[in-house]
Design a protein around this motif. Structure first.
Motif, PDB file in Angstrom:
ATOM      1  N   LEU A  37     -17.274 -33.857 -89.100  1.00  0.00           N
ATOM      2  CA  LEU A  37     -16.509 -34.138 -90.302  1.00  0.00           C
ATOM      3  C   LEU A  37     -16.373 -32.885 -91.159  1.00  0.00           C
ATOM      4  N   PRO A  38     -15.154 -32.365 -91.351  1.00  0.00           N
ATOM      5  CA  PRO A  38     -14.970 -31.205 -92.240  1.00  0.00           C
ATOM      6  C   PRO A  38     -15.310 -31.582 -93.689  1.00  0.00           C
ATOM      7  N   ASP A  39     -15.673 -30.586 -94.476  1.00  0.00           N
ATOM      8  CA  ASP A  39     -16.087 -30.844 -95.854  1.00  0.00           C
ATOM      9  C   ASP A  39     -14.974 -31.497 -96.675  1.00  0.00           C
ATOM     10  N   ASN A  40     -13.722 -31.059 -96.475  1.00  0.00           N
ATOM     11  CA  ASN A  40     -12.634 -31.643 -97.268  1.00  0.00           C
ATOM     12  C   ASN A  40     -12.402 -33.109 -96.913  1.00  0.00           C
ATOM     13  N   TYR A 344     -23.562 -48.644 -97.569  1.00  0.00           N
ATOM     14  CA  TYR A 344     -23.420 -47.358 -96.881  1.00  0.00           C
ATOM     15  C   TYR A 344     -22.267 -46.544 -97.445  1.00  0.00           C
ATOM     16  N   SER A 345     -21.775 -46.923 -98.637  1.00  0.00           N
ATOM     17  CA  SER A 345     -20.568 -46.267 -99.147  1.00  0.00           C
ATOM     18  C   SER A 345     -20.774 -44.776 -99.373  1.00  0.00           C
ATOM     19  N   ASP A 346     -22.021 -44.341 -99.618  1.00  0.00           N
ATOM     20  CA  ASP A 346     -22.256 -42.917 -99.852  1.00  0.00           C
ATOM     21  C   ASP A 346     -22.903 -42.221 -98.650  1.00  0.00           C
ATOM     22  N   ASN A 347     -23.053 -42.973 -97.567  1.00  0.00           N
ATOM     23  CA  ASN A 347     -23.716 -42.414 -96.385  1.00  0.00           C
ATOM     24  C   ASN A 347     -22.698 -41.729 -95.498  1.00  0.00           C
ATOM     25  N   ILE A 348     -22.224 -40.589 -95.919  1.00  0.00           N
ATOM     26  CA  ILE A 348     -21.197 -39.842 -95.194  1.00  0.00           C
ATOM     27  C   ILE A 348     -21.810 -38.532 -94.721  1.00  0.00           C
ATOM     28  N   GLU A 349     -21.887 -38.389 -93.430  1.00  0.00           N
ATOM     29  CA  GLU A 349     -22.511 -37.188 -92.866  1.00  0.00           C
ATOM     30  C   GLU A 349     -21.505 -36.365 -92.090  1.00  0.00           C
TER      31      GLU A 349
END
Length: 349
Positions: A37-40, A344-349
Protein backbone atom coordinates in the motif's frame (compact mmCIF):
# COMPACT_ATOMS: atom_id res chain seq x y z
CA UNK A 1 -34.30 25.68 32.99
CA UNK A 2 -37.41 26.73 30.96
CA UNK A 3 -35.91 30.19 30.51
CA UNK A 4 -32.74 28.68 29.01
CA UNK A 5 -34.82 26.51 26.62
CA UNK A 6 -36.88 29.50 25.45
CA UNK A 7 -33.77 31.61 24.79
CA UNK A 8 -32.02 28.77 22.92
CA UNK A 9 -35.15 28.09 20.85
CA UNK A 10 -35.53 31.77 19.94
CA UNK A 11 -31.89 31.94 18.86
CA UNK A 12 -32.12 28.81 16.72
CA UNK A 13 -35.37 29.96 15.16
CA UNK A 14 -33.70 33.18 13.90
CA UNK A 15 -31.17 31.56 12.32
CA UNK A 16 -15.17 16.52 -14.59
CA UNK A 17 -12.87 15.99 -17.34
CA UNK A 18 -13.41 17.28 -20.88
CA UNK A 19 -11.20 14.73 -22.65
CA UNK A 20 -12.95 12.53 -25.17
CA UNK A 21 -10.37 9.86 -25.76
CA UNK A 22 -11.61 6.35 -25.13
CA UNK A 23 -10.00 4.34 -22.40
CA UNK A 24 -8.12 1.17 -23.28
CA UNK A 25 -10.03 -2.09 -23.29
CA UNK A 26 -9.37 -4.42 -20.37
CA UNK A 27 -10.27 -8.07 -19.95
CA UNK A 28 -12.38 -8.93 -16.92
CA UNK A 29 -10.05 -11.86 -16.48
CA UNK A 30 -7.31 -9.41 -15.60
CA UNK A 31 -6.87 -9.91 -11.86
CA UNK A 32 -3.50 -8.52 -10.77
CA UNK A 33 -1.97 -9.57 -7.49
CA UNK A 34 -2.16 -7.42 -4.40
CA UNK A 35 0.67 -4.95 -3.96
CA UNK A 36 2.00 -3.06 -0.96
CA UNK A 37 0.00 0.00 0.00
CA UNK A 38 1.58 3.33 -1.06
CA UNK A 39 1.48 6.11 1.53
CA UNK A 40 -0.89 8.29 -0.51
CA UNK A 41 -3.33 5.39 -0.76
CA UNK A 42 -3.22 4.89 3.01
CA UNK A 43 -4.19 8.53 3.39
CA UNK A 44 -6.97 8.11 0.85
CA UNK A 45 -8.47 5.19 2.80
CA UNK A 46 -8.23 7.02 6.10
CA UNK A 47 -10.13 9.93 4.56
CA UNK A 48 -12.93 7.85 3.04
CA UNK A 49 -13.33 4.56 4.95
CA UNK A 50 -16.20 4.96 7.44
CA UNK A 51 -15.71 4.92 11.18
CA UNK A 52 -18.46 3.80 13.55
CA UNK A 53 -19.60 7.39 14.03
CA UNK A 54 -19.69 7.92 10.25
CA UNK A 55 -22.02 4.95 9.88
CA UNK A 56 -24.36 6.38 12.51
CA UNK A 57 -24.43 9.89 11.04
CA UNK A 58 -24.50 9.28 7.30
CA UNK A 59 -27.72 9.78 5.36
CA UNK A 60 -27.71 6.70 3.16
CA UNK A 61 -28.04 6.97 -0.59
CA UNK A 62 -31.55 6.75 -2.00
CA UNK A 63 -31.91 3.39 -3.75
CA UNK A 64 -34.58 0.74 -4.25
CA UNK A 65 -33.10 -1.26 -1.37
CA UNK A 66 -34.54 -0.98 2.12
CA UNK A 67 -31.65 -2.03 4.41
CA UNK A 68 -32.13 -3.66 7.81
CA UNK A 69 -31.35 -1.88 11.05
CA UNK A 70 -27.67 -1.82 11.98
CA UNK A 71 -28.60 -3.64 15.18
CA UNK A 72 -30.47 -6.48 13.45
CA UNK A 73 -28.78 -9.60 14.84
CA UNK A 74 -30.16 -11.85 12.11
CA UNK A 75 -27.44 -10.54 9.76
CA UNK A 76 -23.65 -10.46 9.70
CA UNK A 77 -22.75 -6.90 8.69
CA UNK A 78 -19.69 -5.72 6.76
CA UNK A 79 -18.59 -2.19 5.88
CA UNK A 80 -16.86 -2.26 2.48
CA UNK A 81 -15.20 0.65 0.65
CA UNK A 82 -13.94 0.45 -2.93
CA UNK A 83 -11.91 3.33 -4.40
CA UNK A 84 -10.90 3.16 -8.05
CA UNK A 85 -9.43 5.26 -10.81
CA UNK A 86 -6.25 7.16 -11.59
CA UNK A 87 -4.65 6.73 -8.18
CA UNK A 88 -1.15 7.56 -9.40
CA UNK A 89 -0.28 11.23 -9.90
CA UNK A 90 -3.72 12.28 -8.73
CA UNK A 91 -5.16 15.41 -10.33
CA UNK A 92 -2.35 15.51 -12.90
CA UNK A 93 -3.71 17.77 -15.65
CA UNK A 94 -1.40 16.14 -18.18
CA UNK A 95 -3.38 12.89 -18.02
CA UNK A 96 -5.45 12.93 -21.22
CA UNK A 97 -7.22 9.59 -20.97
CA UNK A 98 -10.63 8.78 -19.53
CA UNK A 99 -11.22 5.36 -18.01
CA UNK A 100 -14.65 3.82 -17.71
CA UNK A 101 -15.03 2.31 -14.23
CA UNK A 102 -18.73 1.57 -14.51
CA UNK A 103 -19.49 -1.73 -12.87
CA UNK A 104 -21.30 -3.71 -10.24
CA UNK A 105 -20.90 -5.84 -7.16
CA UNK A 106 -23.07 -8.67 -5.95
CA UNK A 107 -23.27 -11.45 -3.40
CA UNK A 108 -24.18 -15.01 -4.39
CA UNK A 109 -26.22 -15.53 -1.24
CA UNK A 110 -29.16 -14.17 0.75
CA UNK A 111 -27.98 -10.65 1.42
CA UNK A 112 -28.61 -6.94 1.09
CA UNK A 113 -26.08 -4.48 -0.35
CA UNK A 114 -26.90 -1.00 0.94
CA UNK A 115 -24.82 1.84 -0.58
CA UNK A 116 -23.96 4.29 2.19
CA UNK A 117 -22.31 7.06 0.18
CA UNK A 118 -20.55 7.67 -3.11
CA UNK A 119 -16.99 8.96 -3.11
CA UNK A 120 -16.17 11.88 -5.40
CA UNK A 121 -19.01 11.14 -7.83
CA UNK A 122 -19.54 14.03 -10.26
CA UNK A 123 -23.08 15.17 -10.97
CA UNK A 124 -24.22 14.35 -14.48
CA UNK A 125 -21.36 11.94 -15.01
CA UNK A 126 -21.31 9.38 -12.19
CA UNK A 127 -24.28 7.77 -10.49
CA UNK A 128 -25.68 4.82 -8.58
CA UNK A 129 -28.13 2.72 -10.61
CA UNK A 130 -31.33 1.71 -8.81
CA UNK A 131 -31.53 -2.03 -8.25
CA UNK A 132 -34.49 -4.31 -7.58
CA UNK A 133 -32.09 -7.10 -6.62
CA UNK A 134 -31.09 -6.47 -3.01
CA UNK A 135 -27.91 -8.54 -3.39
CA UNK A 136 -26.56 -6.32 -6.17
CA UNK A 137 -25.35 -2.73 -6.62
CA UNK A 138 -24.42 -1.01 -9.90
CA UNK A 139 -22.88 2.32 -10.79
CA UNK A 140 -21.76 4.51 -13.67
CA UNK A 141 -18.28 5.98 -13.19
CA UNK A 142 -15.79 7.73 -15.44
CA UNK A 143 -12.43 9.04 -14.20
CA UNK A 144 -9.82 11.31 -15.71
CA UNK A 145 -6.88 12.18 -13.50
CA UNK A 146 -8.94 11.51 -10.37
CA UNK A 147 -10.86 8.75 -8.59
CA UNK A 148 -14.34 7.59 -7.61
CA UNK A 149 -15.53 5.11 -5.03
CA UNK A 150 -18.39 3.60 -3.10
CA UNK A 151 -18.91 2.66 0.54
CA UNK A 152 -21.58 0.05 1.22
CA UNK A 153 -22.92 -1.96 4.10
CA UNK A 154 -23.39 -5.61 3.24
CA UNK A 155 -25.91 -7.58 5.28
CA UNK A 156 -25.40 -11.35 4.99
CA UNK A 157 -28.32 -13.37 6.35
CA UNK A 158 -27.44 -15.79 9.11
CA UNK A 159 -28.68 -19.35 9.55
CA UNK A 160 -28.59 -20.39 5.90
CA UNK A 161 -26.75 -23.51 4.70
CA UNK A 162 -24.97 -23.10 1.35
CA UNK A 163 -23.49 -25.73 -0.96
CA UNK A 164 -20.88 -23.12 -1.89
CA UNK A 165 -19.89 -20.46 0.63
CA UNK A 166 -21.10 -16.99 -0.45
CA UNK A 167 -18.65 -14.38 -1.71
CA UNK A 168 -18.67 -10.75 -2.81
CA UNK A 169 -17.90 -10.07 -6.47
CA UNK A 170 -16.62 -6.74 -7.79
CA UNK A 171 -16.71 -6.25 -11.56
CA UNK A 172 -15.68 -3.25 -13.65
CA UNK A 173 -14.09 -2.96 -17.08
CA UNK A 174 -10.50 -2.77 -15.77
CA UNK A 175 -10.76 -5.58 -13.19
CA UNK A 176 -12.95 -8.31 -11.70
CA UNK A 177 -12.38 -9.73 -8.23
CA UNK A 178 -14.03 -12.00 -5.67
CA UNK A 179 -13.74 -11.92 -1.89
CA UNK A 180 -15.00 -14.47 0.61
CA UNK A 181 -16.57 -13.09 3.75
CA UNK A 182 -13.77 -14.33 5.96
CA UNK A 183 -11.50 -11.94 4.04
CA UNK A 184 -13.98 -9.09 4.45
CA UNK A 185 -13.77 -9.30 8.25
CA UNK A 186 -10.50 -7.32 8.06
CA UNK A 187 -9.12 -6.46 4.65
CA UNK A 188 -7.09 -3.73 3.02
CA UNK A 189 -5.95 -4.62 -0.50
CA UNK A 190 -4.37 -2.62 -3.33
CA UNK A 191 -4.36 -3.66 -7.00
CA UNK A 192 -2.28 -1.86 -9.61
CA UNK A 193 -3.71 -2.20 -13.11
CA UNK A 194 -1.54 0.06 -15.28
CA UNK A 195 0.53 3.23 -15.00
CA UNK A 196 -2.54 5.26 -14.03
CA UNK A 197 -5.31 2.95 -12.84
CA UNK A 198 -5.60 1.07 -9.57
CA UNK A 199 -8.20 -0.26 -7.16
CA UNK A 200 -8.15 -0.29 -3.37
CA UNK A 201 -10.60 -2.08 -1.10
CA UNK A 202 -10.99 -1.61 2.64
CA UNK A 203 -13.43 -3.87 4.49
CA UNK A 204 -14.26 -4.84 8.04
CA UNK A 205 -16.97 -6.68 9.86
CA UNK A 206 -18.92 -4.66 12.39
CA UNK A 207 -20.10 -6.25 15.61
CA UNK A 208 -23.05 -4.41 17.14
CA UNK A 209 -24.06 -5.26 20.68
CA UNK A 210 -26.78 -4.12 23.05
CA UNK A 211 -26.79 -0.36 23.48
CA UNK A 212 -28.88 2.01 25.62
CA UNK A 213 -32.22 2.76 24.00
CA UNK A 214 -35.66 4.08 24.81
CA UNK A 215 -38.63 6.13 23.63
CA UNK A 216 -39.52 9.75 22.86
CA UNK A 217 -43.01 11.03 23.73
CA UNK A 218 -44.05 14.65 23.17
CA UNK A 219 -45.66 17.25 20.94
CA UNK A 220 -44.94 18.39 17.37
CA UNK A 221 -46.53 21.82 16.98
CA UNK A 222 -46.95 23.49 13.59
CA UNK A 223 -46.51 27.25 13.37
CA UNK A 224 -49.32 27.51 10.80
CA UNK A 225 -51.70 25.39 8.73
CA UNK A 226 -49.04 24.93 6.03
CA UNK A 227 -47.02 23.03 8.59
CA UNK A 228 -43.67 23.94 7.08
CA UNK A 229 -42.18 25.03 10.40
CA UNK A 230 -42.73 24.87 14.14
CA UNK A 231 -41.25 23.41 17.27
CA UNK A 232 -41.32 20.21 19.30
CA UNK A 233 -40.71 19.08 22.87
CA UNK A 234 -41.20 16.03 25.03
CA UNK A 235 -39.88 13.40 27.41
CA UNK A 236 -36.86 11.15 26.87
CA UNK A 237 -37.55 7.75 28.46
CA UNK A 238 -35.27 4.74 28.90
CA UNK A 239 -36.33 1.22 27.89
CA UNK A 240 -38.00 0.78 31.31
CA UNK A 241 -40.08 3.92 30.85
CA UNK A 242 -38.10 6.02 33.33
CA UNK A 243 -37.66 9.74 32.61
CA UNK A 244 -33.99 10.43 31.81
CA UNK A 245 -34.23 13.71 29.92
CA UNK A 246 -36.31 16.48 28.34
CA UNK A 247 -35.93 17.29 24.65
CA UNK A 248 -36.86 20.48 22.75
CA UNK A 249 -36.20 21.93 19.33
CA UNK A 250 -37.56 23.40 16.12
CA UNK A 251 -38.30 22.20 12.59
CA UNK A 252 -38.36 24.24 9.39
CA UNK A 253 -38.16 24.16 5.60
CA UNK A 254 -34.99 25.60 4.06
CA UNK A 255 -34.85 27.71 0.90
CA UNK A 256 -33.96 24.67 -1.22
CA UNK A 257 -36.98 22.76 0.08
CA UNK A 258 -35.10 20.56 2.56
CA UNK A 259 -37.03 19.83 5.73
CA UNK A 260 -34.73 19.77 8.73
CA UNK A 261 -34.96 19.84 12.49
CA UNK A 262 -32.54 20.71 15.28
CA UNK A 263 -32.83 20.45 19.03
CA UNK A 264 -31.24 19.41 22.28
CA UNK A 265 -31.64 16.98 25.15
CA UNK A 266 -31.36 18.31 28.69
CA UNK A 267 -31.23 16.84 32.18
CA UNK A 268 -34.75 16.34 33.57
CA UNK A 269 -33.99 18.46 36.66
CA UNK A 270 -30.72 20.35 36.21
CA UNK A 271 -30.10 23.18 33.73
CA UNK A 272 -27.63 21.04 31.80
CA UNK A 273 -27.68 20.23 28.09
CA UNK A 274 -26.77 16.57 27.59
CA UNK A 275 -26.89 16.22 23.81
CA UNK A 276 -27.75 17.94 20.54
CA UNK A 277 -29.87 16.47 17.77
CA UNK A 278 -30.49 17.13 14.10
CA UNK A 279 -32.14 15.37 11.18
CA UNK A 280 -34.82 15.46 8.51
CA UNK A 281 -38.60 15.17 8.52
CA UNK A 282 -41.41 14.81 6.00
CA UNK A 283 -45.15 14.48 5.72
CA UNK A 284 -46.45 11.07 4.71
CA UNK A 285 -50.21 11.18 5.13
CA UNK A 286 -52.05 8.42 3.21
CA UNK A 287 -55.52 9.92 3.78
CA UNK A 288 -57.31 11.58 0.88
CA UNK A 289 -58.89 14.86 2.01
CA UNK A 290 -58.08 18.56 1.49
CA UNK A 291 -56.71 19.13 5.00
CA UNK A 292 -55.01 15.77 5.49
CA UNK A 293 -51.71 16.43 3.75
CA UNK A 294 -49.98 17.51 6.93
CA UNK A 295 -51.79 15.15 9.27
CA UNK A 296 -49.05 12.55 9.54
CA UNK A 297 -45.29 12.63 9.18
CA UNK A 298 -41.98 11.03 10.07
CA UNK A 299 -38.66 12.22 11.40
CA UNK A 300 -35.20 10.65 11.46
CA UNK A 301 -31.85 11.93 12.67
CA UNK A 302 -28.92 11.61 15.02
CA UNK A 303 -27.98 13.00 18.41
CA UNK A 304 -24.54 13.73 19.86
CA UNK A 305 -23.69 13.91 23.51
CA UNK A 306 -22.15 17.20 24.58
CA UNK A 307 -19.32 15.90 26.77
CA UNK A 308 -18.94 12.32 25.51
CA UNK A 309 -17.74 10.91 22.17
CA UNK A 310 -21.03 9.06 21.66
CA UNK A 311 -23.78 9.42 19.10
CA UNK A 312 -27.17 7.89 18.63
CA UNK A 313 -30.06 7.46 16.22
CA UNK A 314 -33.58 8.87 16.61
CA UNK A 315 -36.63 8.19 14.47
CA UNK A 316 -40.37 8.28 14.81
CA UNK A 317 -43.64 9.87 13.73
CA UNK A 318 -45.95 12.77 14.46
CA UNK A 319 -49.72 12.35 14.21
CA UNK A 320 -52.62 14.81 13.97
CA UNK A 321 -55.65 13.60 15.94
CA UNK A 322 -58.01 16.43 14.98
CA UNK A 323 -58.11 17.62 11.37
CA UNK A 324 -56.73 21.16 11.10
CA UNK A 325 -55.16 21.17 14.55
CA UNK A 326 -51.67 22.62 14.86
CA UNK A 327 -50.78 20.31 17.74
CA UNK A 328 -49.63 16.81 16.85
CA UNK A 329 -48.52 13.88 18.97
CA UNK A 330 -44.84 13.05 18.58
CA UNK A 331 -43.54 9.59 19.38
CA UNK A 332 -40.45 7.66 18.46
CA UNK A 333 -37.38 5.77 19.60
CA UNK A 334 -33.78 6.62 20.38
CA UNK A 335 -30.77 4.35 20.50
CA UNK A 336 -27.14 5.03 21.34
CA UNK A 337 -24.80 3.93 18.56
CA UNK A 338 -22.25 2.04 20.65
CA UNK A 339 -18.70 1.54 19.39
CA UNK A 340 -18.53 -1.89 17.87
CA UNK A 341 -16.61 -4.55 19.75
CA UNK A 342 -14.04 -4.70 16.93
CA UNK A 343 -13.32 -1.61 14.86
CA UNK A 344 -10.68 -2.08 12.14
CA UNK A 345 -11.34 1.32 10.56
CA UNK A 346 -7.86 2.56 11.53
CA UNK A 347 -6.04 -0.72 10.97
CA UNK A 348 -4.43 0.20 7.66
CA UNK A 349 -1.01 -1.25 7.02
Amino acid sequence: MKTIFILMLAFLWSLGCDHNENSPTYSKKNQPSQESLPDNIKTLIQEHAPTDINLAEKQWLTTNVNPPDLFDTSYDIYAVTFIWGHLFNLYDSSIDITTDWSGSMYVNGVSIIAPVYAIDFEAGQDSIIGENDSARAEWVSSVCGDFDGLTSLIFLKRGITYVVAPWLSFEASPIALQFDFFQLENLTAFYKIDSANALVVHARRIWPHHCPEGTMIGEWIKANNAGDSGYFSGQWLDDNGNLTGIYSGYFCTSNDGSRIFEGWLSHPILDVVLAYMRGTWSYDDPRMCPLCGTGYGRYKGVFKFDNEPKVGIIEGEFIEHNIGSLEMTMRGRWKVFCPFTTDYSDNIE
